[in-house]
Design an enzyme around this catalytic site. Structure first.
Site, PDB file in Angstrom:
ATOM      1  N   CYS A 180     112.512  45.488   4.443  1.00  8.80           N
ATOM      2  CA  CYS A 180     113.822  45.778   3.849  1.00  8.80           C
ATOM      3  C   CYS A 180     114.260  47.209   4.138  1.00  8.80           C
ATOM      4  O   CYS A 180     115.440  47.495   4.281  1.00  8.80           O
ATOM      5  CB  CYS A 180     113.778  45.531   2.348  1.00  8.80           C
ATOM      6  N   ASN A 208     107.539  38.863   3.834  1.00 11.81           N
ATOM      7  CA  ASN A 208     107.218  39.953   4.775  1.00 11.81           C
ATOM      8  C   ASN A 208     106.064  40.854   4.330  1.00 11.81           C
ATOM      9  O   ASN A 208     105.184  41.159   5.122  1.00 11.81           O
ATOM     10  CB  ASN A 208     108.471  40.765   5.115  1.00 11.81           C
ATOM     11  N   GLU A 263     115.778  43.062  -5.897  1.00  9.10           N
ATOM     12  CA  GLU A 263     115.425  43.964  -4.791  1.00  9.10           C
ATOM     13  C   GLU A 263     115.772  43.220  -3.515  1.00  9.10           C
ATOM     14  O   GLU A 263     115.075  42.276  -3.126  1.00  9.10           O
ATOM     15  CB  GLU A 263     113.934  44.316  -4.845  1.00  9.10           C
TER      16      GLU A 263
HETATM   17  P1  NAD Z   1     114.783  34.860   1.080  1.00 10.57           P
HETATM   18  O1  NAD Z   1     115.834  35.321   0.171  1.00 10.57           O
HETATM   19  O2  NAD Z   1     115.083  33.775   2.023  1.00 10.57           O
HETATM   20  O3  NAD Z   1     113.501  34.366   0.240  1.00 10.57           O
HETATM   21  C1  NAD Z   1     112.903  35.181  -0.747  1.00 10.57           C
HETATM   22  C2  NAD Z   1     112.349  34.302  -1.840  1.00 10.57           C
HETATM   23  O4  NAD Z   1     113.422  33.663  -2.519  1.00 10.57           O
HETATM   24  C3  NAD Z   1     111.458  33.176  -1.332  1.00 10.57           C
HETATM   25  O5  NAD Z   1     110.400  32.997  -2.229  1.00 10.57           O
HETATM   26  C4  NAD Z   1     112.389  31.979  -1.348  1.00 10.57           C
HETATM   27  O6  NAD Z   1     111.711  30.745  -1.441  1.00 10.57           O
HETATM   28  C5  NAD Z   1     113.209  32.261  -2.582  1.00 10.57           C
HETATM   29  N1  NAD Z   1     114.525  31.630  -2.640  1.00 10.57           N
HETATM   30  C6  NAD Z   1     115.348  31.311  -1.613  1.00 10.57           C
HETATM   31  N2  NAD Z   1     116.498  30.782  -2.093  1.00 10.57           N
HETATM   32  C7  NAD Z   1     116.401  30.790  -3.449  1.00 10.57           C
HETATM   33  C8  NAD Z   1     117.257  30.378  -4.503  1.00 10.57           C
HETATM   34  N3  NAD Z   1     118.453  29.840  -4.271  1.00 10.57           N
HETATM   35  N4  NAD Z   1     116.828  30.531  -5.784  1.00 10.57           N
HETATM   36  C9  NAD Z   1     115.619  31.091  -6.054  1.00 10.57           C
HETATM   37  N5  NAD Z   1     114.761  31.472  -5.079  1.00 10.57           N
HETATM   38  C10 NAD Z   1     115.143  31.340  -3.796  1.00 10.57           C
HETATM   39  O7  NAD Z   1     114.268  36.169   1.815  1.00 10.57           O
HETATM   40  P2  NAD Z   1     113.220  36.283   2.998  1.00 10.57           P
HETATM   41  O8  NAD Z   1     113.885  35.857   4.248  1.00 10.57           O
HETATM   42  O9  NAD Z   1     111.941  35.664   2.630  1.00 10.57           O
HETATM   43  O10 NAD Z   1     112.949  37.855   2.996  1.00 10.57           O
HETATM   44  C11 NAD Z   1     113.681  38.718   3.739  1.00 10.57           C
HETATM   45  C12 NAD Z   1     114.743  39.391   2.902  1.00 10.57           C
HETATM   46  O11 NAD Z   1     114.150  40.021   1.773  1.00 10.57           O
HETATM   47  C13 NAD Z   1     115.419  40.504   3.671  1.00 10.57           C
HETATM   48  O12 NAD Z   1     116.788  40.490   3.397  1.00 10.57           O
HETATM   49  C14 NAD Z   1     114.758  41.754   3.125  1.00 10.57           C
HETATM   50  O13 NAD Z   1     115.516  42.923   3.278  1.00 10.57           O
HETATM   51  C15 NAD Z   1     114.559  41.388   1.706  1.00 10.57           C
HETATM   52  N6  NAD Z   1     113.503  42.210   1.123  1.00 10.57           N
HETATM   53  C16 NAD Z   1     113.836  43.143   0.189  1.00 10.57           C
HETATM   54  C17 NAD Z   1     112.857  43.981  -0.347  1.00 10.57           C
HETATM   55  C18 NAD Z   1     113.192  45.031  -1.372  1.00 10.57           C
HETATM   56  O14 NAD Z   1     112.287  45.510  -2.048  1.00 10.57           O
HETATM   57  N7  NAD Z   1     114.447  45.436  -1.506  1.00 10.57           N
HETATM   58  C19 NAD Z   1     111.540  43.855   0.077  1.00 10.57           C
HETATM   59  C20 NAD Z   1     111.243  42.896   1.037  1.00 10.57           C
HETATM   60  C21 NAD Z   1     112.230  42.065   1.545  1.00 10.57           C
END
Ligand code: NAD
Length: 491
Positions: A292, A160, A258
């Site tokens: 987020c 995002n 995060e």
């Molecule tokens: P996601 O968890 O699907 O993916 C995030 C990252 O994790 C990607 O690079 C993905 O390839 C990787 N990933 C997925 N499964 C994994 C696993 N089993 N092991 C290791 N890596 C893995 O999240 P998304 O859909 O890309 O992003 C949206 C989410 O992220 C929302 O829930 C949002 O709130 C959160 N987010 C949090 C913050 C924060 O700072 N708190 C900031 C931005 C987004």
């Protein structure tokens, strides 16, 4: 398939089916096409790292790290300042690429690049700060604690805000003397990865210290279990964060999480309605709600709810959707069809459960119209779940205690906000909210990258990026004592 007709900096021929290890090398996992969400057309061909790519990168990173940690702070700091200068020099090109790859309005791309420049300068600034403490100790003994890098830090980032969310870990981790293996989301490999590689490549970062390997969950899990990696900085969903923590825990790695949020904006009855509506709309719809910190619940006093909803509906109807990166609309698309379906499902199921659709609720391609749902209550998906779509979810309350109860009715704990001219009352409410970020008279989406940022509960293990948190996260203490001569012990 270059984004600009005369690519200067982001020449995507460099990374076709490749990963970055200081050079651009073929990915053992092959390649994958990146789609521009606003047009559905291919934007670039990226590498698609597999576990073998990750393991190779981690080994190389471990090999390069010691010499970097021994490099003087001035030399290290200069690398970050040069990288920042590169980002400034190519600002317009980078901002447009980020906007296009993430399906965002151009100003969001510009915001990410501006923040990236600040993050790089801040990383340089870290190196001018004290690296330790002199401690009181027995006479004749010098005792001090110094901060030392972990070794190799693995960074996993989402789609995002990929540039900022990758760099907020990459820059301080490198500055503190670590090597970094970065795995950006495969949907945004350039903004979340290759762009950063280009900045450091041009800045003269020694080879082997930064690796960029776009890939999916398999690559992410390989990073979490690789023995060379001592810390994982993960930003993403709570579900994936849980898996990351499990794997990292098994291998006894430090992990910074995060994660997601369900953030409440509380509007008290004495609030200026126009300002409150503007705050609620911005918090709920900015970047299509894919943030987020997005305002996931608008908790409004029952006496002003109708007036606030009317203003939100007028705003929703006035906002256009389409190719926002090209300036053709206010809001862009969602990142992919799966996410669009999820948003539709949450809205439809909440309506079936009794919520009222006041505006929106339709899609055009991957764009979901800014939507207003009223009459939302606990037990409805729109109340309970992080939506990650442009849905303003309006919930009413009668007393301050009820507003606090509703806001805390979640396992998340990222951001919260209260709007009222009665600052004392708003702060008293804020004191009781479970959150890592609290804003009085603002909405929930705010981050300045010099503040310790992070959530509680299902939003993460908190306060782990930014400002003073960076030293704590990306180094560990070593205690050292020095005497002129060894003492004589009783035996
Ligand atoms: P996601 O968890 O699907 O993916 C995030 C990252 O994790 C990607 O690079 C993905 O390839 C990787 N990933 C997925 N499964 C994994 C696993 N089993 N092991 C290791 N890596 C893995 O999240 P998304 O859909 O890309 O992003 C949206 C989410 O992220 C929302 O829930 C949002 O709130 C959160 N987010 C949090 C913050 C924060 O700072 N708190 C900031 C931005 C987004």
């Amino acid at each position: 398939m270059s984004v600009t007709s005369t690519p200067v900096f982001l020449d995507d021929r460099l990374w076709a089916e490749r990963v970055f290890n200081g050079d651009w090398v073929p990915a053992l996992g092959g390649g994958q096409t990146v789609i521009e969400p606003a047009t559905g057309a291919p934007l670039s061909l990226a590498g698609n790292a597999n576990a073998a790519d990750i393991n190779r990168a981690c080994r190389e990173a471990a090999g390069a790290q010691r010499q970097w940690a021994a490099t003087g702070p001035r030399e290290r700091a200069a690398v970050f300042r040069t990288a920042a200068a590169q980002a400034e020099a190519h600002f317009a090109e980078l901002a447009l690429y980020v906007a296009r790859e993430t399906g965002a309005a151009l100003f969001k791309g510009e915001h990410e690049v501006r923040e990236a420049i600040v993050l790089l300068h801040q990383a340089a600034g870290l190196l001018a700060q004290p690296h330790g403490l002199v401690l009181p100790s027995a006479a004749g003994r010098l005792s001090y604690a110094r901060r030392q890098p972990h070794g190799v830090v693995g960074v996993i980032s989402p789609f995002n805000f990929p540039l900022v969310l990758s760099l907020r870990s990459v820059a301080p981790a490198l500055a503190a003397g670590n090597a970094v293996v970065l795995k950006p989301d495969p949907q945004t490999p350039v903004s979340g990865g290759y762009l950063i590689a280009r900045l450091f490549e041009h800045a003269g970062l020694p080879k082997g210290l930064l690796h960029v390997l776009p890939g999916g969950a398999e690559a992410g899990e390989a990073l979490c279990s690789d023995p060379s990696v001592k810390m994982i900085a993960f930003t993403g969903s709570t579900g994936a964060g849980r898996k990351v923590a499990e794997v990292a825990g098994k291998h006894l790695k430090k992990v910074a999480l995060e994660l997601g949020g369900k953030n409440s904006l509380i509007v008290l009855e004495d609030a200026d309605l126009d300002l409150a509506a503007s705050n609620a709309a911005w918090g709920a719809w900015l970047h299509q709600g894919q943030i987020c910190m997005a305002t996931g619940r608008i908790l409004v006093h029952e006496s002003i709810a109708d007036a606030l909803i009317a203003r939100l509906v007028a705003k929703a109807r006035a906002l256009t959707v389409g190719n926002a990166a090209r300036g053709e609309a206010a809001l862009g698309p969602l990142i992919n069809a799966r996410q669009l379906r999820r948003v539709q499902d949450i809205v439809e199921s909440s309506i079936e459960a009794g919520a009222r659709l006041e505006a929106g609720g339709e899609s055009h391609g991957l764009c979901y119209l800014p939507t207003v749902l009223s009459g939302v209550m606990p037990g409805m998906r729109a109340f309970d779940e992080e939506i990650f779509g442009p849905v303003a979810t309006v919930v009413t309350f009668a007393t301050d205690e009820e507003a606090i109860r509703l806001a805390n009715h979640t396992e998340y704990g990222l951001s919260a906000a209260v709007i009222s001219p009665s600052i004392g009352r708003a702060m008293a409410i804020g004191e009781q909210l479970q959150c890592g970020l609290l804003h009085i008279n603002d909405q929930t989406v705010a981050d300045e990258c010099i503040n310790p940022f992070g959530g509680r509960g299902n939003s993460g293990n908190g306060g782990s990026v930014g400002g003073p948190a960076d030293w704590d996260e990306y180094t560990q203490w070593q205690w050292v004592t020095v005497k002129d001569a060894p003492p004589a012990y009783p035996f």
